[in-house]
Scaffold this motif. Structure first.
Motif, PDB file in Angstrom:
ATOM      1  N   PRO A  27      56.193 -34.310 -36.414  1.00 14.31           N
ATOM      2  CA  PRO A  27      56.341 -35.167 -35.226  1.00 14.31           C
ATOM      3  C   PRO A  27      57.022 -36.508 -35.520  1.00 14.31           C
ATOM      4  CG  PRO A  27      54.141 -34.212 -35.315  1.00 14.31           C
ATOM      5  CD  PRO A  27      54.809 -33.815 -36.600  1.00 14.31           C
ATOM      6  N   SER A  28      56.718 -37.136 -36.661  1.00 12.63           N
ATOM      7  CA  SER A  28      57.340 -38.440 -36.963  1.00 12.63           C
ATOM      8  C   SER A  28      58.825 -38.269 -37.249  1.00 12.63           C
ATOM      9  CB  SER A  28      56.669 -39.088 -38.182  1.00 12.63           C
ATOM     10  OG  SER A  28      55.307 -39.292 -37.940  1.00 12.63           O
ATOM     11  N   ILE A  29      59.173 -37.232 -38.017  1.00  8.24           N
ATOM     12  CA  ILE A  29      60.583 -37.026 -38.366  1.00  8.24           C
ATOM     13  C   ILE A  29      61.380 -36.664 -37.109  1.00  8.24           C
ATOM     14  CG2 ILE A  29      62.169 -35.545 -39.714  1.00  8.24           C
ATOM     15  CD1 ILE A  29      60.057 -35.638 -41.974  1.00  8.24           C
ATOM     16  N   ARG A  30      60.784 -35.864 -36.264  1.00  4.03           N
ATOM     17  CA  ARG A  30      61.447 -35.513 -34.993  1.00  4.03           C
ATOM     18  C   ARG A  30      61.711 -36.748 -34.147  1.00  4.03           C
ATOM     19  NH1 ARG A  30      59.642 -29.875 -32.082  1.00  4.03           N
ATOM     20  NH2 ARG A  30      61.142 -30.368 -30.473  1.00  4.03           N
ATOM     21  N   LYS A  31      60.698 -37.597 -34.062  1.00  2.00           N
ATOM     22  CA  LYS A  31      60.813 -38.814 -33.248  1.00  2.00           C
ATOM     23  C   LYS A  31      61.864 -39.746 -33.844  1.00  2.00           C
ATOM     24  CE  LYS A  31      59.740 -41.692 -30.055  1.00  2.00           C
ATOM     25  NZ  LYS A  31      60.223 -41.427 -28.704  1.00  2.00           N
ATOM     26  N   GLU A  73      55.899 -35.082 -45.163  1.00  2.00           N
ATOM     27  CA  GLU A  73      54.773 -34.562 -44.365  1.00  2.00           C
ATOM     28  C   GLU A  73      54.066 -35.736 -43.684  1.00  2.00           C
ATOM     29  OE1 GLU A  73      51.755 -32.747 -46.765  1.00  2.00           O
ATOM     30  OE2 GLU A  73      51.849 -34.301 -48.297  1.00  2.00           O
ATOM     31  N   THR A  74      54.846 -36.765 -43.365  1.00  2.00           N
ATOM     32  CA  THR A  74      54.272 -38.049 -42.934  1.00  2.00           C
ATOM     33  C   THR A  74      53.555 -37.990 -41.583  1.00  2.00           C
ATOM     34  OG1 THR A  74      54.808 -40.398 -42.760  1.00  2.00           O
ATOM     35  CG2 THR A  74      56.355 -38.855 -41.721  1.00  2.00           C
ATOM     36  N   GLN A  75      52.709 -39.012 -41.397  1.00  2.00           N
ATOM     37  CA  GLN A  75      52.045 -39.172 -40.091  1.00  2.00           C
ATOM     38  C   GLN A  75      52.359 -40.549 -39.540  1.00  2.00           C
ATOM     39  OE1 GLN A  75      48.312 -36.969 -39.697  1.00  2.00           O
ATOM     40  NE2 GLN A  75      47.878 -37.551 -41.805  1.00  2.00           N
ATOM     41  N   GLU A  76      53.357 -41.224 -40.132  1.00  2.00           N
ATOM     42  CA  GLU A  76      53.610 -42.615 -39.741  1.00  2.00           C
ATOM     43  C   GLU A  76      55.042 -43.025 -40.043  1.00  2.00           C
ATOM     44  OE1 GLU A  76      50.932 -45.341 -41.770  1.00  2.00           O
ATOM     45  OE2 GLU A  76      52.487 -46.896 -41.637  1.00  2.00           O
ATOM     46  N   TYR A  77      55.634 -43.785 -39.140  1.00  2.00           N
ATOM     47  CA  TYR A  77      56.920 -44.415 -39.444  1.00  2.00           C
ATOM     48  C   TYR A  77      56.883 -45.854 -38.964  1.00  2.00           C
ATOM     49  CZ  TYR A  77      58.211 -43.681 -34.508  1.00  2.00           C
ATOM     50  OH  TYR A  77      58.245 -43.689 -33.138  1.00  2.00           O
ATOM     51  N   SER A  78      57.816 -46.660 -39.494  1.00  4.93           N
ATOM     52  CA  SER A  78      57.894 -48.048 -39.032  1.00  4.93           C
ATOM     53  C   SER A  78      59.344 -48.425 -38.809  1.00  4.93           C
ATOM     54  CB  SER A  78      57.229 -48.997 -40.025  1.00  4.93           C
ATOM     55  OG  SER A  78      57.857 -48.892 -41.283  1.00  4.93           O
ATOM     56  N   ILE A  79      59.528 -49.355 -37.875  1.00  4.04           N
ATOM     57  CA  ILE A  79      60.875 -49.832 -37.559  1.00  4.04           C
ATOM     58  C   ILE A  79      60.890 -51.336 -37.814  1.00  4.04           C
ATOM     59  CG2 ILE A  79      62.645 -50.010 -35.754  1.00  4.04           C
ATOM     60  CD1 ILE A  79      61.182 -47.712 -34.305  1.00  4.04           C
ATOM     61  N   VAL A 128      54.230 -46.999 -36.208  1.00  3.07           N
ATOM     62  CA  VAL A 128      53.829 -45.956 -35.253  1.00  3.07           C
ATOM     63  C   VAL A 128      53.108 -44.842 -36.008  1.00  3.07           C
ATOM     64  CG1 VAL A 128      54.640 -44.318 -33.516  1.00  3.07           C
ATOM     65  CG2 VAL A 128      55.834 -46.498 -33.821  1.00  3.07           C
ATOM     66  N   LEU A 129      51.884 -44.551 -35.577  1.00  2.00           N
ATOM     67  CA  LEU A 129      51.109 -43.463 -36.190  1.00  2.00           C
ATOM     68  C   LEU A 129      51.211 -42.225 -35.318  1.00  2.00           C
ATOM     69  CD1 LEU A 129      47.801 -45.319 -37.178  1.00  2.00           C
ATOM     70  CD2 LEU A 129      49.764 -44.819 -38.613  1.00  2.00           C
ATOM     71  N   LEU A 130      51.565 -41.102 -35.932  1.00  2.00           N
ATOM     72  CA  LEU A 130      51.603 -39.831 -35.192  1.00  2.00           C
ATOM     73  C   LEU A 130      50.801 -38.796 -36.000  1.00  2.00           C
ATOM     74  CD1 LEU A 130      55.343 -39.589 -33.988  1.00  2.00           C
ATOM     75  CD2 LEU A 130      53.327 -40.055 -32.611  1.00  2.00           C
ATOM     76  N   PRO A 131      49.484 -38.795 -35.838  1.00  5.29           N
ATOM     77  CA  PRO A 131      48.642 -37.894 -36.641  1.00  5.29           C
ATOM     78  C   PRO A 131      48.950 -36.424 -36.381  1.00  5.29           C
ATOM     79  CG  PRO A 131      47.314 -39.491 -35.424  1.00  5.29           C
ATOM     80  CD  PRO A 131      48.708 -39.586 -34.886  1.00  5.29           C
ATOM     81  N   LYS A 132      48.912 -35.634 -37.454  1.00  4.14           N
ATOM     82  CA  LYS A 132      49.168 -34.190 -37.333  1.00  4.14           C
ATOM     83  C   LYS A 132      47.848 -33.499 -36.986  1.00  4.14           C
ATOM     84  CE  LYS A 132      50.694 -34.185 -41.546  1.00  4.14           C
ATOM     85  NZ  LYS A 132      51.177 -33.772 -42.863  1.00  4.14           N
ATOM     86  N   GLY A 134      47.040 -30.354 -38.176  1.00  2.00           N
ATOM     87  CA  GLY A 134      46.614 -29.713 -39.427  1.00  2.00           C
ATOM     88  C   GLY A 134      47.396 -30.296 -40.578  1.00  2.00           C
ATOM     89  N   LYS A 135      47.810 -29.415 -41.513  1.00  2.00           N
ATOM     90  CA  LYS A 135      48.591 -29.902 -42.654  1.00  2.00           C
ATOM     91  C   LYS A 135      50.035 -30.182 -42.214  1.00  2.00           C
ATOM     92  CE  LYS A 135      49.305 -29.906 -47.334  1.00  2.00           C
ATOM     93  NZ  LYS A 135      49.521 -31.289 -47.673  1.00  2.00           N
ATOM     94  N   GLY A 136      50.472 -29.507 -41.153  1.00  2.00           N
ATOM     95  CA  GLY A 136      51.831 -29.747 -40.651  1.00  2.00           C
ATOM     96  C   GLY A 136      52.637 -28.481 -40.427  1.00  2.00           C
ATOM     97  N   TYR A 137      52.092 -27.336 -40.842  1.00  2.00           N
ATOM     98  CA  TYR A 137      52.826 -26.070 -40.656  1.00  2.00           C
ATOM     99  C   TYR A 137      52.739 -25.582 -39.201  1.00  2.00           C
ATOM    100  CZ  TYR A 137      52.666 -26.508 -45.644  1.00  2.00           C
ATOM    101  OH  TYR A 137      52.792 -27.021 -46.901  1.00  2.00           O
ATOM    102  N   GLU A 138      51.773 -26.148 -38.451  1.00  2.00           N
ATOM    103  CA  GLU A 138      51.607 -25.727 -37.061  1.00  2.00           C
ATOM    104  C   GLU A 138      52.868 -25.986 -36.225  1.00  2.00           C
ATOM    105  OE1 GLU A 138      50.001 -28.079 -38.663  1.00  2.00           O
ATOM    106  OE2 GLU A 138      49.542 -29.836 -37.462  1.00  2.00           O
TER     107      GLU A 138
END
Ligand SMILES: NC(=O)c1ccc[n+]([C@@H]2O[C@H](COP(=O)([O-])OP(=O)(O)OC[C@H]3O[C@@H](n4cnc5c(N)ncnc54)[C@H](OP(=O)(O)O)[C@@H]3O)[C@@H](O)[C@H]2O)c1
Length: 327
Positions: free
Chosen positions: A130-134, A255-261, A270-274, A276-280
């Motif tokens: 989700p973070s990489i997509r965003k 496999e991050t759950q966070e990015y910053s600008i 910005v926190l985007l918690p997954k 599961g592990k991220g394969y979902e």
């Protein structure tokens, strides 16, 4: 397509269990069949994960009509052969990364997918994070202006591992580049595209695999500095900088759950918690494509996969890494 998409997994090692755990988080999917070279292992995995079938050979799973899509979770060297076998039996395939060990293999896999009219995707799970997509969407919208610099790394210590295991064994296409270097290369490619020029250097281990690879990708108006290694940890915080600011993907960035600008002396976290592990998220993408009758993903297409392996072929040509079965 049935209400639930029915998955089969072949190669019941480390990643297979993590994938099975995340599959349980996807409401419209289920694990129906598992296959191992060892039937007892398959029975154990089946019981642990509530699957319906356990097979003692991969081929039995490929020919099982109840399986909608097969996840290939074996070492790199068998991805092409097994994916082609599965597709020839009419199965859709999600194949672990790297999809093949060189572009010749990947081309054959793509041909098989097209001939058999089945879905094929490389399990490049970070693309669906989700973070990489965003971040990709924000960069495309110009959030940091003209992108000039990407820095990404992936490293951990693995020299204490078994030399016959898949990381250090050249017969299993071991080494840092294909196993983890693929991630920083993916990020540079996602953001900047196919490089105009590639420079790379590797340290080669006594077994013949690369254990450190440093790469510079040259673009008309940008450079990427990338690294993979099995000799130590690295920070694994990715940086993307442009004329108007910087975006960081927090460790471990793939496999991050966070990015910053960081822009105009301000930092937005910005926190985007997954879930599961991220394969979902890659599983959801496969479901999305299968339900729409699409034979490849738009987010991680077969063209993206072939570009990625061509880049890695180029790097290996420069660093002199040739696997025994390629000689
Ligand atoms: N996306 C990710 O985050 C991620 C993470 C780790 C690995 N991977 C990828 O997943 C693949 C498997 O990695 P892994 O760490 O799960 O490996 P692993 O723990 O060694 O498991 C691989 C499985 O493949 C089967 N296999 C078939 N032929 C084999 C052979 N000649 N030697 C060894 N095993 C063989 C075995 O299953 P049976 O005994 O049941 O037949 C084995 O348990 C690799 O291509 C790797 O790049 C991806």
């Amino acid at each position: 397509m049935k209400e639930k998409i029915r998955w089969g997994i072949v190669g019941l090692g480390n990643i297979a269990q993590k994938f099975a755990d995340d599959l349980k988080l996807v409401a419209d999917g289920e694990l129906i069949a598992v296959a191992s070279r060892d039937i007892e292992k398959a029975r154990h995995f089946k019981a642990l994960n509530n699957a319906k079938y356990a097979f003692g050979s991969y081929m039995e799973l490929f020919s099982c009509e109840d399986v909608d899509v097969v996840y290939i979770a074996t070492p790199h060297t068998s991805h092409a052969e097994l994916s082609i076998q599965a597709m020839t039996q009419g199965r859709n395939v999600l194949c672990e990364k790297p999809m093949g060990i060189n572009s010749g293999e990947v081309e054959k896999m793509i041909t098989a997918a097209r001939e058999n009219k089945v879905f094929l995707m490389e399990a490049l799970w970070s693309r669906f994070n989700p973070s990489i997509r965003k971040v990709k969407d924000l960069l495309d919208d110009g959030i940091i202006g003209d992108i000039a610099y990407v820095h990404a790394d992936f490293a951990f210590y693995a020299l204490d591992r078994n030399e016959n295991g898949r990381l250090l064994n050249p017969a299993l296409a071991g080494g840092s580049l294909l196993d983890i270097g693929i991630y920083p290369i993916f990020l540079a490619y996602l953001i900047l595209g196919y490089p105009e020029k590639i420079m790379a250097t590797s340290k080669i281990y006594k077994t013949g695999v690369d254990i450190q690879t440093s790469m510079i990708f040259e673009y008309p108006n940008a450079q990427a500095i990338l690294y993979s290694g099995l000799t130590s940890d690295s920070e694994m915080k990715a940086q993307i900088s442009g004329s108007e600011g910087t975006v960081y993907l927090a460790p471990r960035w793939h496999e991050t759950q966070e990015y910053s600008i960081e822009k105009n002396d301000e930092i937005e976290k910005v926190l985007l918690p997954k879930k599961g592990k991220g394969y979902e998220y890659e599983i959801e993408e496969v479901h999305h494509c299968l339900r729409k009758g699409e034979l490849e993903s738009k987010l991680w297409s077969l063209e993206h996969t072939i570009d990625l392996i061509r880049i890695m072929d180029d790097i290996r040509e420069q660093t002199g890494v040739v696997f025994p079965f390629e000689k």
